[in-house]
Design an enzyme around this catalytic site. Structure first.
Site, mmCIF file in Angstrom:
data_model
loop_
_atom_site.group_PDB
_atom_site.id
_atom_site.type_symbol
_atom_site.label_atom_id
_atom_site.label_comp_id
_atom_site.label_asym_id
_atom_site.label_seq_id
_atom_site.Cartn_x
_atom_site.Cartn_y
_atom_site.Cartn_z
ATOM 1 N N CYS A 66 -1.754 9.427 3.562
ATOM 2 C CA CYS A 66 -2.132 7.986 4.158
ATOM 3 C C CYS A 66 -2.754 8.596 5.627
ATOM 4 O O CYS A 66 -3.313 7.452 6.198
ATOM 5 C CB CYS A 66 -0.862 7.359 4.361
ATOM 6 S SG CYS A 66 0.511 8.129 4.927
ATOM 7 N N GLU A 95 5.820 2.106 6.511
ATOM 8 C CA GLU A 95 4.539 2.989 6.520
ATOM 9 C C GLU A 95 3.678 2.758 5.397
ATOM 10 O O GLU A 95 4.040 3.355 4.506
ATOM 11 C CB GLU A 95 5.481 4.523 6.457
ATOM 12 C CG GLU A 95 4.669 5.653 7.172
ATOM 13 C CD GLU A 95 3.828 6.118 6.552
ATOM 14 O OE1 GLU A 95 2.522 5.668 6.423
ATOM 15 O OE2 GLU A 95 3.972 7.168 6.012
ATOM 16 N N LEU A 96 2.380 2.092 5.947
ATOM 17 C CA LEU A 96 1.693 1.835 4.830
ATOM 18 C C LEU A 96 0.472 2.513 4.928
ATOM 19 O O LEU A 96 0.362 3.357 5.428
ATOM 20 C CB LEU A 96 1.581 0.026 5.136
ATOM 21 C CG LEU A 96 2.916 -0.577 5.290
ATOM 22 C CD1 LEU A 96 2.713 -2.277 5.512
ATOM 23 C CD2 LEU A 96 3.916 -0.661 3.900
ATOM 24 N N GLU A 106 -8.976 2.407 1.945
ATOM 25 C CA GLU A 106 -8.630 3.739 1.982
ATOM 26 C C GLU A 106 -9.020 4.576 0.619
ATOM 27 O O GLU A 106 -8.750 3.798 -0.469
ATOM 28 C CB GLU A 106 -7.229 3.709 2.162
ATOM 29 C CG GLU A 106 -6.424 5.047 2.473
ATOM 30 C CD GLU A 106 -5.005 4.909 2.369
ATOM 31 O OE1 GLU A 106 -4.294 3.790 1.915
ATOM 32 O OE2 GLU A 106 -4.092 5.553 3.141
ATOM 33 N N LYS A 162 14.978 4.641 -4.288
ATOM 34 C CA LYS A 162 13.928 4.258 -5.700
ATOM 35 C C LYS A 162 12.658 5.219 -5.308
ATOM 36 O O LYS A 162 11.577 4.880 -4.651
ATOM 37 C CB LYS A 162 13.698 2.891 -5.791
ATOM 38 C CG LYS A 162 13.093 2.551 -7.182
ATOM 39 C CD LYS A 162 12.190 1.456 -7.172
ATOM 40 C CE LYS A 162 10.852 1.931 -6.805
ATOM 41 N NZ LYS A 162 10.081 2.955 -7.665
ATOM 42 N N PRO A 163 12.513 6.318 -6.097
ATOM 43 C CA PRO A 163 11.292 7.190 -6.073
ATOM 44 C C PRO A 163 10.194 6.438 -6.922
ATOM 45 O O PRO A 163 10.560 5.530 -7.859
ATOM 46 C CB PRO A 163 11.684 8.403 -6.744
ATOM 47 C CG PRO A 163 12.922 8.153 -7.585
ATOM 48 C CD PRO A 163 13.669 6.858 -7.017
ATOM 49 N N ALA A 164 9.074 6.915 -6.752
ATOM 50 C CA ALA A 164 7.809 6.425 -7.280
ATOM 51 C C ALA A 164 7.852 6.732 -8.982
ATOM 52 O O ALA A 164 8.340 7.860 -9.174
ATOM 53 C CB ALA A 164 6.630 6.816 -6.910
ATOM 54 N N TRP A 196 4.580 8.352 -4.417
ATOM 55 C CA TRP A 196 4.184 9.585 -5.364
ATOM 56 C C TRP A 196 3.669 10.818 -4.697
ATOM 57 O O TRP A 196 3.555 11.950 -5.031
ATOM 58 C CB TRP A 196 3.467 9.368 -6.614
ATOM 59 C CG TRP A 196 2.433 8.550 -6.477
ATOM 60 C CD1 TRP A 196 1.970 7.063 -6.571
ATOM 61 C CD2 TRP A 196 0.938 9.202 -5.824
ATOM 62 N NE1 TRP A 196 0.741 6.895 -6.037
ATOM 63 C CE2 TRP A 196 0.125 8.110 -5.854
ATOM 64 C CE3 TRP A 196 0.527 10.355 -5.451
ATOM 65 C CZ2 TRP A 196 -1.111 8.045 -5.497
ATOM 66 C CZ3 TRP A 196 -0.868 10.475 -5.419
ATOM 67 C CH2 TRP A 196 -1.590 9.462 -5.249
ATOM 68 N N ASN A 197 2.758 10.613 -3.639
ATOM 69 C CA ASN A 197 1.990 11.633 -3.005
ATOM 70 C C ASN A 197 2.926 12.698 -2.242
ATOM 71 O O ASN A 197 2.349 13.956 -1.925
ATOM 72 C CB ASN A 197 0.799 11.111 -2.129
ATOM 73 C CG ASN A 197 1.431 10.234 -0.859
ATOM 74 O OD1 ASN A 197 2.568 9.810 -0.753
ATOM 75 N ND2 ASN A 197 0.760 10.182 -0.014
ATOM 76 N N GLY A 242 4.219 3.320 1.465
ATOM 77 C CA GLY A 242 3.480 3.057 0.159
ATOM 78 C C GLY A 242 2.319 2.182 0.460
ATOM 79 O O GLY A 242 1.897 2.100 1.810
ATOM 80 N N SER A 243 2.022 1.377 -0.570
ATOM 81 C CA SER A 243 0.637 0.685 -0.199
ATOM 82 C C SER A 243 0.809 -0.547 0.738
ATOM 83 O O SER A 243 2.076 -1.288 0.790
ATOM 84 C CB SER A 243 -0.055 0.150 -1.475
ATOM 85 O OG SER A 243 1.036 -0.714 -2.092
#
Ligand code: ADP
Length: 481
Positions: free
Chosen positions: A288, A254-255, A384, A179-181, A155-156, A232-233
């Protein structure tokens, strides 16, 4: 060029095989600044995800066979439409995500830049010819699209994170299920609407909104999906890696990050303060690559803090649709995490120099905060924060700060400020991360590879490397005819 109004862009159906469709259940989308309901989108589950995967698979053969020049022209047209709709897209983005409108406009430009870049790269997919060493035979190496790609985005940066997956995928000849947030589906649907307007064929881009667990399980288990690109996370990334093992998918991850930001005694302090403002407070600290640990050498520690605090005190907070520097955090959970990190640090001896908790506006607003005298064993330096909290840590020597910086499971971004060329060379090499900002707090660009090492993930987005994640290498051994 057709111009859509904001209402026409704000789609509330999902996009499967070139058709806009609903699902039985709906997912509400709220404005994080006001808590108001903005829209409802379909709450899709595994069934719609499967339909979308099959549509992407069916469209795949035709898209892969479309000449690269034609794919490039379609991407170019999509890029131009995105740029022409910057204002409408930025409004949608700010309403669903909260960032200030100026940052939303910048994000649309940044996302569009990836589409433009990969429109150019679409025509530069090259293989090799290799002499075999055996008489009468030669190897020809070609690159083929990997197939159906699932793009799962956070979402960011609801526009840019999607654009930098869709653009290289399409350039390479892959079709996509995105699939978006769940917090920010509207930006993704609006991008899909513009791709449709650009003439991207049905089934090449599909967007399913809704239940992340059910859709995610289908995307991982379905053998027609050949690759997952996830931002994402780390927690969800690990889950997707596990869930994709049975179908042996290509993965780009990409975490999370835990970026060190180091200011050496010989740094240009004003430059370092400006860099820290960019790196820490952009998107209210919800990126991130945000500085998560600010290390300042003893000789400039007090002066840095004085200048930094003055800048942070001047930040304005409010609804992103107004002219503010900092919008709300995405939700109450994000506010609670930032508050916990501050509390834990203060309980262990850190000093609050400005801010320190929820903002007077209430809701999801958090006061921009600077903490001094933070230490390595506090929660805020280990995890984080993803909020507007700057923990500042004093250090004495280069070797000490490098050891502390690298003492992390993460390795996405790192930053440092120094005017000494020998130190610049040493520290740039020694930092364990995928990207290093040297005398700058801004490191993201479509022309450069973005990605991390360690538990920050693998794969690179952007630059000429970015298309490799969407291509398979095939070796053709030509013997005597
Ligand atoms: P954050 O903590 O920043 O919200 P997440 O990793 O939870 O980050 O979310 C990033 C993306 O991953 C979002 O699109 C979210 O819907 C998706 N997601 C969350 N859980 C799952 C899951 N179990 N399977 C697939 N996708 C998921």
């Amino acid at each position: 060029m057709t111009h859509l109004t904001r209402q026409e862009l704000q789609q509330t159906h999902c996009f499967i095989n070139g058709a806009w469709m609903g699902a039985g259940q709906q997912l509400p989308v709220h404005n994080p600044a006001t808590g108001q309901l903005i829209a409802r989108v379909p709450r899709c589950d595994g069934t719609q995800a499967r339909t979308a995967i099959e549509a992407a698979h069916a469209a795949g053969t035709g898209w892969a066979a479309t000449p690269a020049g034609q794919r490039a022209r379609l991407l170019r047209r999509w890029f131009e439409l995105i740029v022409a709709h910057t204002e409408e897209l930025a409004q949608i983005l700010t309403e669903e995500m909260g960032k200030p409108l100026a940052e939303a406009r910048a994000e649309i430009g940044y996302g569009a830049a990836y589409v433009e870049w990969f429109a150019e790269e679409a025509r530069r997919i090259h293989g090799d010819v290799i002499e075999s060493g055996r008489p009468g035979s030669t190897f020809v190496v070609v690159k083929r699209p990997v197939g159906v790609v699932a793009a799962i985005t956070p979402w960011n940066f609801p526009c840019a994170m999607l654009a930098r997956k869709l653009a290289p995928a399409l350039a390479a000849g892959c079709t996509v299920v995105a699939k978006p947030a769940e917090q920010t589906p509207l930006s993704a649907l609006a991008l899909a609407r513009l791709a449709e307007l650009a003439g991207v064929p049905a089934g090449v881009i599909n967007v399913v909104t809704g239940d992340p667990v059910a859709i995610g399980a289908q995307l991982c288990a379905n053998p027609l999906v050949r690759k997952i690109s996830f931002t994402g996370s780390t927690h969800v990334g690990k889950l997707l890696i596990r869930q994709s093992a049975d179908t042996v998918k290509r993965l780009s991850m990409e975490l999370g990050g835990n970026a060190p930001f180091i200011v050496f005694d010989d740094a240009d302090l004003d430059l370092a303060v400006t860099g820290a403002m960019h790196s820490k407070f952009r998107n209210a600290g919800q990126t991130c690559v945000c500085a998560n640990r600010i290390y300042v050498q003893a000789g400039v520690y007090d002066r840095f803090l004085e200048k930094f605090v003055a800048r942070v005190r001047a930040l304005t907070v409010g609804n992103g649709l107004e002219a503010v520097d900092i919008g709300p955090l995405i939700d109450a959970r994000a506010v609670a995490k930032a508050a916990l990190h501050v509390r834990d640090a203060v309980d262990q001896g850190a000093r609050v120099l400005v801010g320190g908790g929820a903002h007077a506006l209430g809701g999801n607003f958090f006061a921009p905060t600077v903490l001094a005298d933070v230490r390595a064993d506090m929660l805020i330096t280990r995890e984080e924060t993803f909020g507007p909290v700057a923990p500042v840590i004093r250090f004495e020597s280069e070797s000490e700060v490098l050891a502390q910086s690298n003492d992390s499971d993460f390795g996405l971004a790192g930053y440092f400020y120094s005017a000494d060329p020998a130190r610049v060379a040493r520290v740039a090499q020694a930092l364990e991360c995928g990207m290093v900002g040297i005398n700058t707090g801004l490191i993201s660009s479509e022309v450069a590879p973005f990605g991390g090492i360690k538990q920050s993930g693998y794969g690179r987005e952007g630059s000429h490397y970015g298309i490799d994640d969407y291509l398979s290498i095939k070796s053709l051994c030509h013997g005597d005819l």
